[in-house]
Design an enzyme around this catalytic site. Structure first.
Site, short mmCIF file in Angstrom:
data_model
loop_
_atom_site.label_atom_id
_atom_site.label_comp_id
_atom_site.label_asym_id
_atom_site.label_seq_id
_atom_site.Cartn_x
_atom_site.Cartn_y
_atom_site.Cartn_z
CB SER A 146 -0.82 -0.01 1.23
OG SER A 146 -1.58 1.27 1.33
CE1 TYR A 159 -4.20 -2.03 5.23
CE2 TYR A 159 -3.26 0.00 4.52
CZ TYR A 159 -3.81 -1.19 4.25
OH TYR A 159 -4.01 -1.58 2.85
#
Length: 260
Positions: A146, A159
């Site tokens: 990501s 995250y």
């Protein structure tokens, strides 16, 4: 075996393939000739997906697996190995979750859950798959990372930490496993139009944050799962044989703009 720009004869495992990015990757690899195995926690979703894929003539199989469970991961990999007769060309570690909270508001249960799925499961499955990737004589591991792994985004501290760890694991495994003819790369999505994003923007504050992210993209729009899946497929092609240890961002130019 596959030519330079197709995956005919290849075997592939894609985790979390019943929706969103994972679904797109399963379709892309299968459409290029690979035999694909995938998993989800939801049997009904898998059954619906299998019906769709088989109607398109794709060679896809699937089974339920809770990737937060070490024992289930081990049993799942045995199933995959038996299905592909001990040889695996492609492993795509796609499954992941996000919990939008400030770091100070995370419980230790939140922390353990997101770490177990996003990082531990990806690492563990890669290690479990190693002998089968090696046996194929041309193995590929692709981690779905990501932009959060390299850029500080609101409410994504933990995250982002899982994805940053994943990026470093990608680079290290690329060096460790090169001797076994296994290439290891990562793909870092920006904002991709998935059901998870649709749920996120129901919260006005999260929608505002998402709009800010899109405004920083050169292309000024969300990406589609198929656009990311195409890059995953490229990394698995024989034509990409000199590419390893890389994190490729599919983000509409977000990272080129200096992040958030």
């Amino acid at each position: 075996m596959a030519g330079r720009w197709n995956l005919e004869g290849c075997t592939a495992l894609v985790t979390g393939g019943s929706r969103g990015i994972g679904y797109g990757i399963v379709e892309e690899l299968a459409n290029l000739g690979a035999s694909v195995y995938t998993c989800s926690r939801n049997q009904k979703e898998l059954d619906e997906c299998l019906t769709q894929w088989r109607s398109k003539g794709f060679n896809v199989e699937a089974s339920v697996c809770d990737l937060s469970s070490r024992s289930e991961r081990e049993e799942f990999m045995k199933t995959v190995s038996n299905h592909f007769h001990g040889k695996l060309n492609i492993l795509v570690n796609n499954a992941g979750i996000v919990i939008y909270k400030e770091a100070k508001d995370y419980t230790m249960e939140d922390y353990s859950h997101i770490m177990s799925i996003n990082f531990e499961a990806a690492y563990h499955l890669s290690v479990l798959a190693h002998p089968f990737l090696k046996a194929s004589e041309r193995g590929n591991v692709v981690f779905i990372s990501s932009i959060s792994g390299a850029s500080a985004l609101p409410y994504e501290a933990v995250y982002g930490a899982t994805k940053g760890a994943m990026d470093q694991l990608t680079r290290c495994l690329a060096f460790e496993w090169a001797k076994d003819n296994i290439r290891v790369n990562g793909v870092g999505p920006g904002v991709i139009a998935t059901s998870m994003v649709e749920m996120t923007i129901q919260d006005p504050e999260q929608k505002e944050n998402l709009d800010k992210l899109i405004d920083r993209c050169a292309l000024r729009r969300m990406g589609e799962p198929k656009e990311l899946a195409a890059v995953v497929a490229f990394l698995c092609f024989p034509a990409a044989s000199y590419v390893t240890g890389q994190i490729i961002y599919v983000d509409g130019g977000f990272m080129a703009n200096g992040g958030f």
